[in-house]
Design a protein around this motif. Sequence first.
Motif, PDB file in Angstrom:
ATOM      1  N   ASP A  89     -28.301  46.789 -33.230  1.00  0.00           N
ATOM      2  CA  ASP A  89     -27.102  47.375 -32.364  1.00  0.00           C
ATOM      3  C   ASP A  89     -27.049  48.818 -32.559  1.00  0.00           C
ATOM      4  O   ASP A  89     -26.386  49.018 -33.594  1.00  0.00           O
ATOM      5  N   GLU A  90     -27.201  49.631 -31.698  1.00  0.00           N
ATOM      6  CA  GLU A  90     -26.959  51.120 -31.915  1.00  0.00           C
ATOM      7  C   GLU A  90     -25.645  51.513 -31.491  1.00  0.00           C
ATOM      8  O   GLU A  90     -25.362  52.854 -31.593  1.00  0.00           O
ATOM      9  N   ASP A  91     -24.773  50.753 -30.835  1.00  0.00           N
ATOM     10  CA  ASP A  91     -23.489  51.113 -30.638  1.00  0.00           C
ATOM     11  C   ASP A  91     -22.420  50.749 -31.804  1.00  0.00           C
ATOM     12  O   ASP A  91     -22.399  49.815 -32.311  1.00  0.00           O
ATOM     13  N   VAL A  92     -22.133  52.259 -32.182  1.00  0.00           N
ATOM     14  CA  VAL A  92     -21.344  51.941 -33.513  1.00  0.00           C
ATOM     15  C   VAL A  92     -19.597  52.495 -33.043  1.00  0.00           C
ATOM     16  O   VAL A  92     -19.052  52.616 -34.173  1.00  0.00           O
ATOM     17  N   ALA A  93     -19.537  52.580 -31.835  1.00  0.00           N
ATOM     18  CA  ALA A  93     -18.210  52.740 -31.390  1.00  0.00           C
ATOM     19  C   ALA A  93     -17.118  51.913 -31.897  1.00  0.00           C
ATOM     20  O   ALA A  93     -17.486  50.627 -31.766  1.00  0.00           O
ATOM     21  N   MET A  94     -16.019  52.251 -32.158  1.00  0.00           N
ATOM     22  CA  MET A  94     -15.100  51.358 -32.777  1.00  0.00           C
ATOM     23  C   MET A  94     -14.398  50.777 -31.340  1.00  0.00           C
ATOM     24  O   MET A  94     -14.475  51.286 -30.427  1.00  0.00           O
ATOM     25  N   ASP A  95     -13.847  49.640 -31.786  1.00  0.00           N
ATOM     26  CA  ASP A  95     -12.780  48.684 -30.661  1.00  0.00           C
ATOM     27  C   ASP A  95     -11.760  49.788 -30.141  1.00  0.00           C
ATOM     28  O   ASP A  95     -10.872  49.996 -30.928  1.00  0.00           O
ATOM     29  N   PRO A  96     -11.788  50.326 -28.910  1.00  0.00           N
ATOM     30  CA  PRO A  96     -10.747  51.273 -28.689  1.00  0.00           C
ATOM     31  C   PRO A  96      -9.301  50.541 -28.352  1.00  0.00           C
ATOM     32  O   PRO A  96      -8.268  51.007 -28.318  1.00  0.00           O
ATOM     33  N   ASP A  97      -9.252  48.978 -28.160  1.00  0.00           N
ATOM     34  CA  ASP A  97      -8.198  48.362 -27.912  1.00  0.00           C
ATOM     35  C   ASP A  97      -7.924  47.603 -29.254  1.00  0.00           C
ATOM     36  O   ASP A  97      -7.148  46.495 -29.216  1.00  0.00           O
ATOM     37  N   GLU A  98      -8.394  48.046 -30.550  1.00  0.00           N
ATOM     38  CA  GLU A  98      -8.228  47.056 -31.677  1.00  0.00           C
ATOM     39  C   GLU A  98      -6.657  46.622 -31.918  1.00  0.00           C
ATOM     40  O   GLU A  98      -6.358  45.475 -32.375  1.00  0.00           O
ATOM     41  N   ASP A  99      -5.614  47.571 -31.610  1.00  0.00           N
ATOM     42  CA  ASP A  99      -4.436  47.316 -32.247  1.00  0.00           C
ATOM     43  C   ASP A  99      -3.282  46.797 -30.779  1.00  0.00           C
ATOM     44  O   ASP A  99      -2.360  46.726 -30.968  1.00  0.00           O
ATOM     45  N   LEU A 100      -4.294  46.380 -29.662  1.00  0.00           N
ATOM     46  CA  LEU A 100      -3.408  45.879 -28.659  1.00  0.00           C
ATOM     47  C   LEU A 100      -3.451  44.217 -28.872  1.00  0.00           C
ATOM     48  O   LEU A 100      -4.355  43.608 -29.179  1.00  0.00           O
ATOM     49  N   PRO A 101      -2.576  43.722 -28.251  1.00  0.00           N
ATOM     50  CA  PRO A 101      -2.386  42.365 -28.450  1.00  0.00           C
ATOM     51  C   PRO A 101      -3.254  41.689 -27.133  1.00  0.00           C
ATOM     52  O   PRO A 101      -3.451  42.336 -26.212  1.00  0.00           O
ATOM     53  N   TRP A 102      -3.866  40.605 -27.491  1.00  0.00           N
ATOM     54  CA  TRP A 102      -4.377  39.928 -26.282  1.00  0.00           C
ATOM     55  C   TRP A 102      -3.467  39.242 -25.451  1.00  0.00           C
ATOM     56  O   TRP A 102      -2.405  38.388 -25.840  1.00  0.00           O
ATOM     57  N   PRO A 103      -3.310  39.669 -24.199  1.00  0.00           N
ATOM     58  CA  PRO A 103      -2.377  38.846 -23.307  1.00  0.00           C
ATOM     59  C   PRO A 103      -2.655  37.516 -22.653  1.00  0.00           C
ATOM     60  O   PRO A 103      -4.092  37.190 -22.627  1.00  0.00           O
ATOM     61  N   ALA A 104      -1.804  36.709 -22.531  1.00  0.00           N
ATOM     62  CA  ALA A 104      -2.119  35.372 -21.803  1.00  0.00           C
ATOM     63  C   ALA A 104      -1.935  35.522 -20.448  1.00  0.00           C
ATOM     64  O   ALA A 104      -0.799  35.528 -20.171  1.00  0.00           O
ATOM     65  N   PRO A 105      -2.771  35.538 -19.636  1.00  0.00           N
ATOM     66  CA  PRO A 105      -2.547  35.623 -17.993  1.00  0.00           C
ATOM     67  C   PRO A 105      -1.597  34.676 -17.457  1.00  0.00           C
ATOM     68  O   PRO A 105      -0.887  34.896 -16.694  1.00  0.00           O
ATOM     69  N   GLU A 106      -1.781  33.402 -17.668  1.00  0.00           N
ATOM     70  CA  GLU A 106      -1.058  32.424 -16.949  1.00  0.00           C
ATOM     71  C   GLU A 106       0.444  32.617 -17.444  1.00  0.00           C
ATOM     72  O   GLU A 106       1.378  32.422 -16.575  1.00  0.00           O
ATOM     73  N   LEU A 107       0.718  32.740 -18.917  1.00  0.00           N
ATOM     74  CA  LEU A 107       2.168  32.802 -19.199  1.00  0.00           C
ATOM     75  C   LEU A 107       2.444  34.238 -18.550  1.00  0.00           C
ATOM     76  O   LEU A 107       4.018  34.191 -18.305  1.00  0.00           O
ATOM     77  N   ILE A 108       1.988  35.284 -18.516  1.00  0.00           N
ATOM     78  CA  ILE A 108       2.254  36.526 -18.010  1.00  0.00           C
ATOM     79  C   ILE A 108       2.757  36.439 -16.488  1.00  0.00           C
ATOM     80  O   ILE A 108       3.591  36.830 -16.225  1.00  0.00           O
ATOM     81  N   ALA A 109       1.801  35.854 -15.811  1.00  0.00           N
ATOM     82  CA  ALA A 109       1.930  35.496 -14.386  1.00  0.00           C
ATOM     83  C   ALA A 109       3.128  34.734 -14.328  1.00  0.00           C
ATOM     84  O   ALA A 109       4.217  34.989 -13.166  1.00  0.00           O
ATOM     85  N   ARG A 110       3.616  33.685 -14.786  1.00  0.00           N
ATOM     86  CA  ARG A 110       4.889  32.836 -15.109  1.00  0.00           C
ATOM     87  C   ARG A 110       5.975  33.641 -15.192  1.00  0.00           C
ATOM     88  O   ARG A 110       6.938  33.950 -14.597  1.00  0.00           O
ATOM     89  N   TRP A 111       5.865  34.590 -16.157  1.00  0.00           N
ATOM     90  CA  TRP A 111       6.983  35.649 -16.650  1.00  0.00           C
ATOM     91  C   TRP A 111       7.138  36.325 -15.482  1.00  0.00           C
ATOM     92  O   TRP A 111       8.666  36.829 -15.042  1.00  0.00           O
TER      93      TRP A 111
END
Length: 418
Positions: free
Chosen positions: A326-348
């Motif tokens: 794997d030649e891609d050594v770029a860090m995860d740009p979203d590492e410190d963001l939470p994973w959203p729950a689409p169903e719960l957010i749609a309900r909110w």
Amino acid sequence: MTSDQKIIDNIIMQHSEEAAFLWLQRDAAVRQPHYDLRDLAALDGRVEAHLDGLRIAGEPGWQICLETLALEEAGEVFTAAVLALESGIEERIEHIFAAAGKNNELSRGIISALGWLEWRQASRYAQGLLELGAPAASRLGLAAAAAHRQDPGQPLAASLVSDDLLLRCRAVRTAGELGRTDLLFHVAGNLSADNLDLRFHAAWSTMLLGGEGAVPVLQAIAESDSEQSGQACAMAVRGMAPAEAHDWLRSLVGQKKQQRPAVTGAGALGDPAAIPWLVPLMAVPELARPAGEAFAMITGVDLAHASLEGQWPEGFAAGPTEEPEDEDVAMDPDEDLPWPAPELIARWWDAHQGEFRNGARYLAGKPISREHLQQVLRNGLQRQRAAAAIELALLQPGNPLFEVRAPGFRQRKLLGVQ
């Protein structure tokens, strides 16, 4: 060497290593989504404590910092630069400028050190660098003045017409950061420059200075493969009517390569009309976290606090892997963001969308206004604070852009935060 001396040397080395390491942390923290001003000030307090340990150590402290310059890392340059610049000792200062001159990454350590000092100390170095006349020195001098939001005067105007591309880019950006509306003509003159970086900085500063013609330039950059496409998109929508911006963002979402800039732009625009198309993107692993951040940028909802977080998608990988091929050594740009729950957010959103008005612009849950933007600067997260600073500058062209990357202790004083 006695055992006591070894212990002292180890303590001094620890101060040096920790100061450099913590500076790297704060250098990232100023752009991270989970830091607020209180967090940044606490981190900066830790940096300062280790710098103080080196100051107290005196010459042995400097000697260890001098040795670490050989590592050619920006954190070590920052640490040594603070000590050298505070001392005023010419030989020390020559060492750090020689080290920083090796590449632009290392020069960031000196710029940060100049920004760390109080302006009464940093000003003479900034002025001296500008008086040298060399493009590289002038870039440092302008960057130091910009970090303190202090006007360097005539050298800024001269740098705006420099043949040196990097210096002109720095000058164009500095003019915008300082609110130098009197230099708008020269700044906007670079909107059609051949170099993309120069065009971007010219468009960004032109908007801050209240000029015209920047939006199409920013749109073109947003629609390109440039690393600045996200920033360009976010800035472009701020200069467009919400309905026009919304239509443009929807068109970008339909193009795979432009989806991420479009999501960033939706957060910057702040129009709740974007939420119905943001929520489905939260089910796309590559876009889920930035889409969640855009939702939070508009609504002010903390996904974790509101129990709207989801799980890391099974089988999805982000950032570098342990696979040797794997030649891609770029860090995860979203590492410190939470994973959203689409169903719960749609309900909110179904329950709360009546609290928002389509076509209006929101930041962190409230319509954009001077009073609210000041509140976000005091209490918001770093990316929200950066957005608030830009919005304030757009509301009052001619005033400097608030520097959300400045030492936390200085920012708190400027904002009257205890």
